[in-house]
Design a protein around this motif. Structure first.
Motif, mmCIF file in Angstrom:
data_model
loop_
_atom_site.group_PDB
_atom_site.id
_atom_site.type_symbol
_atom_site.label_atom_id
_atom_site.label_comp_id
_atom_site.label_asym_id
_atom_site.label_seq_id
_atom_site.Cartn_x
_atom_site.Cartn_y
_atom_site.Cartn_z
ATOM 1 N N GLU A 156 -6.373 -1.537 68.525
ATOM 2 C CA GLU A 156 -6.522 -1.238 68.184
ATOM 3 C C GLU A 156 -6.036 0.536 68.987
ATOM 4 O O GLU A 156 -6.036 1.359 68.156
ATOM 5 C CB GLU A 156 -7.442 -1.056 67.925
ATOM 6 C CG GLU A 156 -8.582 -2.213 67.151
ATOM 7 C CD GLU A 156 -8.947 -1.969 66.001
ATOM 8 O OE1 GLU A 156 -8.058 -0.874 65.329
ATOM 9 O OE2 GLU A 156 -9.793 -1.448 65.224
ATOM 10 N N THR A 157 -6.123 0.020 69.902
ATOM 11 C CA THR A 157 -5.649 1.304 71.295
ATOM 12 C C THR A 157 -3.921 1.782 70.175
ATOM 13 O O THR A 157 -3.644 2.911 70.352
ATOM 14 C CB THR A 157 -5.106 1.208 72.444
ATOM 15 O OG1 THR A 157 -6.920 0.971 72.527
ATOM 16 C CG2 THR A 157 -5.080 2.292 73.786
ATOM 17 N N GLU A 158 -3.053 0.134 70.596
ATOM 18 C CA GLU A 158 -2.017 0.725 69.559
ATOM 19 C C GLU A 158 -1.624 1.436 68.503
ATOM 20 O O GLU A 158 -0.553 2.297 68.560
ATOM 21 C CB GLU A 158 -1.007 -0.777 69.706
ATOM 22 C CG GLU A 158 0.109 -0.968 70.070
ATOM 23 C CD GLU A 158 1.226 -0.039 71.593
ATOM 24 O OE1 GLU A 158 0.598 -0.035 71.915
ATOM 25 O OE2 GLU A 158 2.117 0.456 70.660
ATOM 26 N N ILE A 159 -2.658 0.923 67.956
ATOM 27 C CA ILE A 159 -2.728 1.395 65.990
ATOM 28 C C ILE A 159 -3.053 3.061 66.207
ATOM 29 O O ILE A 159 -2.587 3.428 65.441
ATOM 30 C CB ILE A 159 -4.131 0.750 65.333
ATOM 31 C CG1 ILE A 159 -3.106 -0.649 65.272
ATOM 32 C CG2 ILE A 159 -4.220 1.459 63.482
ATOM 33 C CD1 ILE A 159 -3.761 -1.595 63.914
ATOM 34 N N ASN A 236 -15.880 1.571 61.583
ATOM 35 C CA ASN A 236 -15.005 1.307 62.752
ATOM 36 C C ASN A 236 -16.616 -0.086 63.534
ATOM 37 O O ASN A 236 -15.642 -0.866 64.204
ATOM 38 C CB ASN A 236 -14.584 1.952 64.005
ATOM 39 C CG ASN A 236 -13.019 1.334 64.411
ATOM 40 O OD1 ASN A 236 -11.927 0.956 63.444
ATOM 41 N ND2 ASN A 236 -13.210 0.513 66.050
ATOM 42 N N SER A 237 -17.604 0.971 63.153
ATOM 43 C CA SER A 237 -18.164 -0.355 63.963
ATOM 44 C C SER A 237 -18.664 -1.312 63.177
ATOM 45 O O SER A 237 -19.802 -2.465 64.051
ATOM 46 C CB SER A 237 -19.905 0.396 64.339
ATOM 47 O OG SER A 237 -20.526 0.192 62.757
ATOM 48 N N SER A 238 -18.641 -1.487 61.802
ATOM 49 C CA SER A 238 -18.614 -2.852 61.269
ATOM 50 C C SER A 238 -17.174 -4.142 61.656
ATOM 51 O O SER A 238 -17.417 -5.536 60.666
ATOM 52 C CB SER A 238 -18.352 -2.642 59.815
ATOM 53 O OG SER A 238 -17.227 -2.568 59.143
ATOM 54 N N LEU A 239 -16.494 -3.657 61.985
ATOM 55 C CA LEU A 239 -15.215 -4.344 62.885
ATOM 56 C C LEU A 239 -14.354 -4.469 61.959
ATOM 57 O O LEU A 239 -13.712 -5.696 61.492
ATOM 58 C CB LEU A 239 -15.612 -5.908 63.014
ATOM 59 C CG LEU A 239 -15.933 -5.878 64.728
ATOM 60 C CD1 LEU A 239 -16.496 -6.733 65.008
ATOM 61 C CD2 LEU A 239 -16.160 -5.116 65.637
ATOM 62 N N SER A 240 -14.445 -3.419 60.737
ATOM 63 C CA SER A 240 -13.204 -2.505 59.888
ATOM 64 C C SER A 240 -12.627 -2.057 60.756
ATOM 65 O O SER A 240 -11.850 -2.592 62.141
ATOM 66 C CB SER A 240 -13.262 -2.283 59.139
ATOM 67 O OG SER A 240 -12.859 -2.157 57.807
ATOM 68 N N ALA A 386 -13.860 5.744 68.914
ATOM 69 C CA ALA A 386 -14.270 4.871 67.626
ATOM 70 C C ALA A 386 -13.388 3.586 68.963
ATOM 71 O O ALA A 386 -14.316 2.801 68.995
ATOM 72 C CB ALA A 386 -13.370 4.805 66.625
ATOM 73 N N LEU A 387 -12.532 4.189 69.910
ATOM 74 C CA LEU A 387 -12.148 2.580 70.958
ATOM 75 C C LEU A 387 -13.857 2.808 71.540
ATOM 76 O O LEU A 387 -13.993 1.536 72.620
ATOM 77 C CB LEU A 387 -11.027 3.372 71.672
ATOM 78 C CG LEU A 387 -9.915 2.760 70.251
ATOM 79 C CD1 LEU A 387 -8.540 3.665 71.152
ATOM 80 C CD2 LEU A 387 -9.136 1.568 70.213
ATOM 81 N N GLU A 388 -14.171 3.669 72.622
ATOM 82 C CA GLU A 388 -15.188 3.523 73.262
ATOM 83 C C GLU A 388 -16.186 2.920 72.700
ATOM 84 O O GLU A 388 -16.397 2.275 73.591
ATOM 85 C CB GLU A 388 -15.173 5.531 73.559
ATOM 86 C CG GLU A 388 -16.779 4.712 74.521
ATOM 87 C CD GLU A 388 -17.156 6.408 74.655
ATOM 88 O OE1 GLU A 388 -17.449 7.389 73.882
ATOM 89 O OE2 GLU A 388 -17.294 7.309 75.739
ATOM 90 N N TYR A 389 -16.920 3.137 71.694
ATOM 91 C CA TYR A 389 -17.590 2.293 70.643
ATOM 92 C C TYR A 389 -17.797 0.875 70.570
ATOM 93 O O TYR A 389 -18.375 0.064 70.755
ATOM 94 C CB TYR A 389 -17.809 3.265 70.142
ATOM 95 C CG TYR A 389 -19.639 2.802 68.787
ATOM 96 C CD1 TYR A 389 -20.250 3.273 70.076
ATOM 97 C CD2 TYR A 389 -19.343 2.426 68.458
ATOM 98 C CE1 TYR A 389 -21.805 2.400 69.513
ATOM 99 C CE2 TYR A 389 -20.291 1.530 67.752
ATOM 100 C CZ TYR A 389 -21.684 1.423 68.277
ATOM 101 O OH TYR A 389 -23.176 1.358 67.490
ATOM 102 N N LEU A 390 -16.040 0.420 70.704
ATOM 103 C CA LEU A 390 -15.921 -0.860 69.782
ATOM 104 C C LEU A 390 -15.321 -1.726 71.405
ATOM 105 O O LEU A 390 -15.909 -2.510 71.197
ATOM 106 C CB LEU A 390 -13.705 -0.442 69.800
ATOM 107 C CG LEU A 390 -13.794 -1.901 69.289
ATOM 108 C CD1 LEU A 390 -14.636 -2.358 68.201
ATOM 109 C CD2 LEU A 390 -12.129 -2.227 69.281
ATOM 110 N N ALA A 391 -15.447 -1.389 72.372
ATOM 111 C CA ALA A 391 -15.630 -1.802 74.091
ATOM 112 C C ALA A 391 -16.720 -2.449 74.222
ATOM 113 O O ALA A 391 -17.456 -3.305 74.796
ATOM 114 C CB ALA A 391 -15.125 -1.390 75.405
#
Ligand code: SDX
Length: 416
Positions: A156-159, A236-240, A386-391
Motif C-alpha cells: 500500500e505504501t508503494e501504491i 481503507n479500514s474495511s481492507l479495501s 490511511a497507511l498509519e491507520y492500516l498498521a
C-alpha cells in the motif's frame, strides 16, 4: 518577482501569525487520552475523536497547522512538496540521499498506463466534473494494477507513492483534454510542482510560478480529519484497496463545502464585478442566509494559517494584470466586510479556499481545475493517514442515535 520574494512573504505571514495568536489559550486534544472517554453528540461529528495520529495537528484556536511537528510556515518557506510527502509518509524529513531516491521513485511513476488516458478521452467534458473524471481515472489505475489487492502496508505504501506521482499526471491530462488538447508526457527534468504546472498548462513555469505551485501543494498536503481524509480512511479500514479508498477521498473533496469552494469563490468574485458592489452583494447573501464561500471552518476559530500565506501571494500575483488586480481588490474588500461583521463575534475568517483560487486564476489555470489541484496535493495526507491507520487497523463503525419509533404493528397493504 522571484521565488525569494515569495519566501519573504511567507516569513512575514508567519511573524504576523505569531504576534496575533500566541496569546490564545491552548485547547485540548494533544494530551494523552484516558480511554474510555465520554463524548457528546454533535451534528456532522463535530468534535468527535476517531483515532490517534502522529501525522498532523490543527490547532483551531491558535491557527496552527503542524505536519509531524513542523510548523506549516516553515515548511512552506523552506521545504518542497517532495520533502513534505516524505515527511508525511515516512515520519521524518529526508537526508539528501533519501530525497534523491524518493524523487527518482516519484519520477519513475509519473507516466500513467495508456488505457487510463483512453478512458479519460471517452468522458464527455460538457456533462462531467473534472473531479468525477479524476475519480474514474484512479479507479481505472486500480483496475489495471495486478497488485492492487495486496493490502500489506508495504504494498500500500508503494501504491501511495504511485498515486502521489500519478495524481498530478491525471489532473494535467484531464485539464488538457477539457481544453481539446492532447495530454502531455511528463518531463523527468522537472520538480513535482513544475512538472504538474507544465502538464496542466503546456508551459514550463518560471521560478516564481514553480515556487508558488510548490507552496500551494505543501500547504494543502494534510489537514487533520477533514471529510475527504476521513472518507479515505473509512474505505481503507474495511481492507479495501488504496485506489478505491482514494476514489472515496476524491469524491468527498469535490463538494463545495470542502475542496470545491475555491472554484465558487472565483465565480462569486466575478459575479460581484467591482469593489463598489461588495457590500450590497454580501448583504444579499446574508439576507438569504447563504454561506459566503471561502469563509468559516469547522476547526479554525482563528485565521486559517494557509490563508495568511495565500493572501499576500494573491496580492503579489495581482500585480501581473489589471484583471487579477480587480479580482484581488474585490476579494480583499470582501474579506474586510465579512471579517468586520463575523470575525470577532462568530470567529469566521477566510479559509484556505478563499485566496487559492485567485492565485490559480492568476497563473492562467481554468476555474474548474482548482479542486483537482487540491487533490494533487491532498493525496499525500490521504495516503499517509490511511497507511498509519492500516498498521493497526480496526474497521470504522460508529453508531447513530436512533430517534424513530421502536414498535409499530405491521399492517397488510390493503389496510394502510
Ligand atoms: C476546506 O475540515 C477541513 O480541514 C477542510 C479543509 C481541508 O484542508 O481539508 O480546511 C478544506 O474544506 C475549507 C472549507 C471550504 N468551504 C467553504 O469555504 C464553504 C463555506 N464555509 C462553510 O459552509 C462552513 O464554514 C464550513 C462547511 C467550512 C464549516 O461548516 P460547519 O462547521 O459545519 O459550520 P456550520 O455550517 O454549522 O456553521 C456554523 C455557523 C452557522 O451560523 P448559525 O447557524 O450557528 O447561526 O457559522 C455560520 C453558519 O451560518 N457560518 C457562516 C459561514 N460558515 C459558517 N456564515 C456565513 N458564511 C460562511 N462561510
Amino acid at each position: 518577482m522571484s521565488a525569494k520574494e515569495v519566501n519573504e512573504l511567507i516569513r512575514q505571514a508567519a511573524e504576523k501569525a505569531m504576534r496575533e495568536t500566541d496569546s490564545e489559550p491552548e485547547p485540548g486534544l494533544t494530551e494523552e487520552i484516558n480511554w474510555p472517554i465520554k463524548v457528546e453528540l454533535h451534528r456532522g461529528l463535530a468534535g468527535a475523536i476517531s483515532n490517534t495520529t502522529q501525522i498532523g495537528y490543527v490547532n483551531g484556536a491558535k491557527g496552527w497547522l503542524i505536519y509531524r511537528g513542523f510548523n506549516c510556515f516553515d515548511l512552506a518557506e523552506k521545504s518542497s512538496y517532495e520533502e513534505t510527502c516524505h515527511l508525511l509518509l515516512h515520519g521524518r524529513l529526508p537526508s539528501s540521499s533519501e530525497l534523491s531516491i524518493f524523487n527518482e521513485q516519484l519520477k519513475k511513476y509519473r507516466r500513467v498506463p495508456q488505457p487510463v488516458l483512453d478512458v479519460l478521452r471517452m468522458i464527455p467534458t460538457e456533462s462531467s466534473h473534472p473531479m468525477s473524471a479524476l475519480a474514474t481515472a484512479v479507479s481505472m489505475l486500480g483496475n489495471l494494477d495486478a497488485n492492487s489487492e495486496d493490502i500489506s502496508v508495504e504494498n500500500e505504501t508503494e501504491i501511495s507513492l504511485k498515486l502521489i506521482s500519478q495524481m498530478a499526471t491525471l489532473a494535467g491530462a484531464i485539464g488538457r483534454i477539457r481544453q481539446g488538447k492532447e495530454p502531455l508526457t511528463p518531463n523527468p527534468e522537472l520538480s513535482h510542482a513544475a512538472n504538474f504546472f507544465y502538464m496542466l498548462s503546456g508551459t514550463v513555469p518560471d521560478e516564481m510560478n514553480e515556487r508558488i505551485m510548490d507552496v500551494s501543494l505543501i500547504l494543502h498536503a494534510d489537514h487533520g480529519m477533514n471529510a475527504s481524509t476521513f472518507t479515505t480512511m473509512v474505505v481503507n479500514s474495511s481492507l479495501s484497496d488504496m485506489y478505491s479508498s482514494v476514489v472515496g477521498g476524491i469524491s468527498s473533496l469535490k463538494g463545495p463545502l470542502h475542496g470545491g469552494a475555491n472554484q465558487q469563490v472565483v465565480l462569486n468574485l466575478r459575479e460581484i464585478g467591482s469593489v463598489e458592489n461588495v457590500d450590497s452583494w454580501y448583504q444579499k447573501k446574508r439576507a438569504a442566509k447563504e454561506k459566503v464561500m471561502g469563509f468559516g471552518h469547522r476547526v479554525y476559530k482563528a485565521y486559517d494559517p494557509r490563508a495568511r500565506i495565500f493572501g499576500p501571494i494573491a496580492k503579489l500575483m495581482a500585480e501581473k494584470s489589471a484583471e487579477n488586480k480587480t479580482i484581488y481588490e474585490i476579494a480583499a474588500k470582501l474579506e474586510e466586510v465579512v471579517v468586520s461583521e463575523l470575525g470577532q463575534e462568530r470567529k469566521i475568517f477566510p479559509n484556505v479556499d478563499f485566496y487559492s483560487g485567485i492565485i490559480y486564476k492568476a497563473m492562467g489555470i481554468d476555474t474548474d481545475m482548482f479542486t483537482p489541484i487540491f487533490a494533487v496535493s491532498r493525496i499525500a495526507g490521504w495516503t499517509a493517514r490511511a497507511l498509519e491507520y492500516l498498521a493497526d487497523n480496526r474497521l470504522f463503525r460508529p453508531r447513530a442515535v436512533y430517534t424513530g419509533p421502536i414498535k409499530i404493528d405491521y399492517k397488510p397493504i390493503e389496510d394502510r
